[in-house]
Design a protein around this motif. Structure first.
Motif, PDB file in Angstrom:
ATOM      1  N   GLU A  25       0.831  -1.211   0.000  1.00 10.83           N
ATOM      2  CA  GLU A  25       0.000   0.000   0.000  1.00 10.83           C
ATOM      3  C   GLU A  25       0.864   1.259   0.000  1.00 10.83           C
ATOM      4  O   GLU A  25       0.518   2.243  -0.655  1.00 10.83           O
ATOM      5  CB  GLU A  25      -0.954  -0.022   1.189  1.00 10.83           C
ATOM      6  N   GLU A  28       2.191   1.726  -3.510  1.00 16.81           N
ATOM      7  CA  GLU A  28       1.149   2.203  -4.429  1.00 16.81           C
ATOM      8  C   GLU A  28       0.978   3.718  -4.361  1.00 16.81           C
ATOM      9  O   GLU A  28       0.604   4.345  -5.349  1.00 16.81           O
ATOM     10  CB  GLU A  28      -0.174   1.500  -4.105  1.00 16.81           C
ATOM     11  N   MET A  33       5.158   5.736  -8.654  1.00 17.72           N
ATOM     12  CA  MET A  33       4.122   4.758  -9.009  1.00 17.72           C
ATOM     13  C   MET A  33       2.874   5.472  -9.545  1.00 17.72           C
ATOM     14  O   MET A  33       2.287   5.042 -10.528  1.00 17.72           O
ATOM     15  CB  MET A  33       3.760   3.907  -7.789  1.00 17.72           C
ATOM     16  N   GLU A  41      -5.296   0.887  -9.141  1.00 15.14           N
ATOM     17  CA  GLU A  41      -5.790   0.488  -7.827  1.00 15.14           C
ATOM     18  C   GLU A  41      -5.756  -1.024  -7.777  1.00 15.14           C
ATOM     19  O   GLU A  41      -6.180  -1.702  -8.702  1.00 15.14           O
ATOM     20  CB  GLU A  41      -7.215   0.982  -7.595  1.00 15.14           C
ATOM     21  N   TRP A  42      -5.247  -1.547  -6.682  1.00  9.72           N
ATOM     22  CA  TRP A  42      -5.104  -2.986  -6.526  1.00  9.72           C
ATOM     23  C   TRP A  42      -5.657  -3.343  -5.158  1.00  9.72           C
ATOM     24  O   TRP A  42      -5.330  -2.691  -4.179  1.00  9.72           O
ATOM     25  CB  TRP A  42      -3.625  -3.346  -6.599  1.00  9.72           C
ATOM     26  N   TYR A  44      -4.960  -5.383  -2.630  1.00  7.44           N
ATOM     27  CA  TYR A  44      -3.948  -6.297  -2.109  1.00  7.44           C
ATOM     28  C   TYR A  44      -4.501  -7.204  -1.022  1.00  7.44           C
ATOM     29  O   TYR A  44      -4.163  -8.384  -0.965  1.00  7.44           O
ATOM     30  CB  TYR A  44      -2.754  -5.519  -1.556  1.00  7.44           C
ATOM     31  N   GLY A  98       8.928  -0.796  -6.268  1.00  5.32           N
ATOM     32  CA  GLY A  98       8.233   0.063  -5.316  1.00  5.32           C
ATOM     33  C   GLY A  98       9.135   1.083  -4.670  1.00  5.32           C
ATOM     34  O   GLY A  98       8.688   2.168  -4.313  1.00  5.32           O
TER      35      GLY A  98
END
Length: 183
Positions: A25, A28, A33, A41-42, A44, A98
């Motif tokens: 998170e 992201e 990113m 949007e994922w 997770y 990331g």
């Protein structure tokens, strides 16, 4: 799962777990990113709680420090049919670094080559798909250097921005020259 990196120590891969949720998170929300994947949007929490046979979700670590995420799926068997009606032997990869300090040091190249080796080690894998946002010119250039070929522009699910779908065939992978990490 280990792979020696030409640019900075040992690169390893481990299964992503629920304990990685805060890290994913945070990644992201990183400025690099958001710039690369503006509508991204994922979920997770949902994905990490669900471990289907057709998907691998991995954390890449450089010298034991988490630096990126890698997902390999069997696109034909994937349950949401995100890729549509694709033939058996089709895989798809999602990859990102990331930690911004690790961008441009060859880790993405090593991660992607490792993922492609995993896919094509399976004799039934005939092609690998990727879908960077069309605006992400850096990612598109990266994939082209790996031998991916443009297939189509496509809007997936409810994303606002079109994606550029690229494909790497088994024959192109096997015919590739032995190349080093590009500058």
């Amino acid at each position: 799962m280990k792979n020696h990196s030409a640019t900075g120590g040992l690169l390893t891969f481990r299964k992503a777990r629920m304990r990685d949720l805060p890290l994913l998170e945070r990644w992201e929300e990183a400025p690099h990113m958001i710039e690369a994947m503006p509508d991204f949007e994922w979920d997770y929490a949902e994905d990490l709680a669900h471990d289907p046979y057709w998907r691998q979700q991995l954390i890449a670590e450089a010298d034991e420090q988490p630096i990126g995420f890698l997902q390999i799926i069997d696109a034909h068997r994937e349950e949401t049919h995100y890729w549509g009606d694709v033939p058996e032997g089709t895989h798809a990869i999602d990859i990102w670094i990331g930690e911004q300090d690790f961008i441009g040091k060859g880790y993405g190249w090593k991660m992607m080559n490792w993922a492609l080796e995993q896919c094509f080690a399976n004799s039934t894998c005939q092609q690998v798909l990727i879908d960077p946002f069309a605006s992400n010119r850096h990612a598109i250039s990266f994939y082209k250097k790996l031998g991916f070929r443009f297939v189509e522009m496509r809007i997936f699910d409810e994303e606002d921005e079109p994606c550029a779908v690229y494909q790497l065939s088994r024959s192109d992978w096997l015919a590739r020259p032995n190349v080093s990490i590009p500058a």
